[in-house]
Design an enzyme around this catalytic site. Structure first.
Site, PDB file in Angstrom:
ATOM      1  N   ILE A  29       0.719  -1.290  -0.089  1.00 53.36           N
ATOM      2  CA  ILE A  29       0.273  -0.006   0.282  1.00 53.36           C
ATOM      3  C   ILE A  29       0.743   1.598  -0.194  1.00 53.36           C
ATOM      4  O   ILE A  29       0.345   2.533   0.213  1.00 53.36           O
ATOM      5  CB  ILE A  29      -0.784   0.219   1.276  1.00 53.36           C
ATOM      6  CG1 ILE A  29      -2.610   1.006   0.553  1.00 53.36           C
ATOM      7  CG2 ILE A  29       0.051   0.361   2.515  1.00 53.36           C
ATOM      8  CD1 ILE A  29      -3.232   0.966   2.135  1.00 53.36           C
ATOM      9  N   ASN A  85      11.970  -8.339   6.898  1.00 49.53           N
ATOM     10  CA  ASN A  85      11.691  -7.495   8.383  1.00 49.53           C
ATOM     11  C   ASN A  85      11.395  -8.380   9.413  1.00 49.53           C
ATOM     12  O   ASN A  85      10.137  -8.594   9.352  1.00 49.53           O
ATOM     13  CB  ASN A  85      11.534  -6.267   8.068  1.00 49.53           C
ATOM     14  CG  ASN A  85      11.818  -5.372   7.085  1.00 49.53           C
ATOM     15  OD1 ASN A  85      13.140  -5.132   6.828  1.00 49.53           O
ATOM     16  ND2 ASN A  85      10.617  -4.386   6.554  1.00 49.53           N
ATOM     17  N   HIS A  98       5.529 -11.940   6.302  1.00 51.42           N
ATOM     18  CA  HIS A  98       5.556 -11.881   4.508  1.00 51.42           C
ATOM     19  C   HIS A  98       6.995 -10.597   3.795  1.00 51.42           C
ATOM     20  O   HIS A  98       7.848 -10.695   4.903  1.00 51.42           O
ATOM     21  CB  HIS A  98       4.512 -10.254   4.474  1.00 51.42           C
ATOM     22  CG  HIS A  98       5.173  -8.927   5.939  1.00 51.42           C
ATOM     23  ND1 HIS A  98       4.825  -9.097   6.999  1.00 51.42           N
ATOM     24  CD2 HIS A  98       6.342  -7.295   4.914  1.00 51.42           C
ATOM     25  CE1 HIS A  98       5.432  -7.658   7.585  1.00 51.42           C
ATOM     26  NE2 HIS A  98       6.145  -7.122   6.021  1.00 51.42           N
ATOM     27  N   HIS A 100       8.795  -9.273   1.326  1.00 49.96           N
ATOM     28  CA  HIS A 100       8.997  -8.010   0.336  1.00 49.96           C
ATOM     29  C   HIS A 100       9.081  -8.570  -1.104  1.00 49.96           C
ATOM     30  O   HIS A 100      11.036  -9.235  -0.422  1.00 49.96           O
ATOM     31  CB  HIS A 100       9.410  -6.434   0.898  1.00 49.96           C
ATOM     32  CG  HIS A 100       8.849  -6.533   1.955  1.00 49.96           C
ATOM     33  ND1 HIS A 100       8.245  -5.302   2.001  1.00 49.96           N
ATOM     34  CD2 HIS A 100       9.094  -6.573   3.626  1.00 49.96           C
ATOM     35  CE1 HIS A 100       7.869  -4.615   3.599  1.00 49.96           C
ATOM     36  NE2 HIS A 100       8.248  -5.839   4.095  1.00 49.96           N
TER      37      HIS A 100
HETATM   38  P1  5GP Z   1       6.736  -4.345   7.687  1.00 45.41           P
HETATM   39  O1  5GP Z   1       7.679  -2.468   7.585  1.00 45.41           O
HETATM   40  O2  5GP Z   1       6.445  -5.455   8.856  1.00 45.41           O
HETATM   41  O3  5GP Z   1       7.888  -5.615   6.813  1.00 45.41           O
HETATM   42  O4  5GP Z   1       5.992  -4.050   5.979  1.00 45.41           O
HETATM   43  C1  5GP Z   1       5.130  -4.119   6.249  1.00 45.41           C
HETATM   44  C2  5GP Z   1       4.152  -3.837   5.508  1.00 45.41           C
HETATM   45  O5  5GP Z   1       3.088  -3.735   4.937  1.00 45.41           O
HETATM   46  C3  5GP Z   1       4.780  -1.846   4.883  1.00 45.41           C
HETATM   47  O6  5GP Z   1       5.593  -1.810   3.793  1.00 45.41           O
HETATM   48  C4  5GP Z   1       2.917  -1.400   4.400  1.00 45.41           C
HETATM   49  O7  5GP Z   1       3.286  -0.584   3.380  1.00 45.41           O
HETATM   50  C5  5GP Z   1       2.534  -2.609   4.089  1.00 45.41           C
HETATM   51  N1  5GP Z   1       0.828  -2.489   4.887  1.00 45.41           N
HETATM   52  C6  5GP Z   1       0.796  -1.921   5.336  1.00 45.41           C
HETATM   53  N2  5GP Z   1      -0.736  -2.240   5.743  1.00 45.41           N
HETATM   54  C7  5GP Z   1      -1.348  -2.841   4.345  1.00 45.41           C
HETATM   55  C8  5GP Z   1      -2.925  -3.140   3.660  1.00 45.41           C
HETATM   56  O8  5GP Z   1      -3.582  -2.369   4.407  1.00 45.41           O
HETATM   57  N3  5GP Z   1      -2.487  -2.952   3.124  1.00 45.41           N
HETATM   58  C9  5GP Z   1      -1.469  -3.380   2.010  1.00 45.41           C
HETATM   59  N4  5GP Z   1      -0.964  -3.944   0.509  1.00 45.41           N
HETATM   60  N5  5GP Z   1      -0.058  -3.072   2.531  1.00 45.41           N
HETATM   61  C10 5GP Z   1       0.292  -3.170   3.421  1.00 45.41           C
END
Ligand code: 5GP
Ligand code: ZN
Length: 112
Positions: A29, A85, A98, A100
């Site tokens: 997002i 991460n 997740h 990336h």
């Molecule tokens: P992290 O920081 O945990 O490695 O990555 C989480 C990722 O999830 C972030 O890049 C953030 O932009 C994405 N993200 C968070 N909420 C949502 C959402 O509701 N929809 C989508 N498509 N991505 C999300």
């Protein structure tokens, strides 16, 4: 309940790139690169730090699916980065595993 469990169940909409039996690939997002796709297992796993040997099959599928993301978004030639991460120092913000997949521009190394 967990945000990415809801996305996996389509209870929250996302821009899906593709879906497989055990996983979903959808656009981040808040993209950090021209292509920024997340690949998640449908099964709730908190993060890589919590993964156990029984998760090996789905972990393997996440990497193979990351390669599929690169292929379907045209990144195989130019290159791409796969990031997981985990925990506070890595900035993990969603506690459902997740991967990336980033690309579409030169990516700096080391990361910040
Ligand atoms: P992290 O920081 O945990 O490695 O990555 C989480 C990722 O999830 C972030 O890049 C953030 O932009 C994405 N993200 C968070 N909420 C949502 C959402 O509701 N929809 C989508 N498509 N991505 C999300
Ligand atoms: Zn979850």
């Amino acid at each position: 309940m967990c945000l990415f469990c809801k996305i996996a169940k389509k209870e929250i909409p996302s821009k899906v790139l593709f879906e497989e039996e055990d996983l979903l690939a959808f656009h981040d997002i808040n993209p950090m690169a021209p292509i920024h796709v997340l690949v998640i297992p449908k099964q709730h796993i908190v993060g890589l730090g919590e993964a156990v040997a029984e998760n090996a099959e789905v972990l393997g599928k996440l990497l193979v699916a990351s390669r599929r993301v690169a292929e379907e978004t045209g990144l195989v030639q130019s290159g791409f980065r796969v990031v997981v991460n985990n925990g506070p120092h890595a900035g993990q913000s969603v506690f459902h595993l997740h991967v990336h997949v980033l690309g579409g521009r030169p990516l700096a190394w080391p990361p910040g």
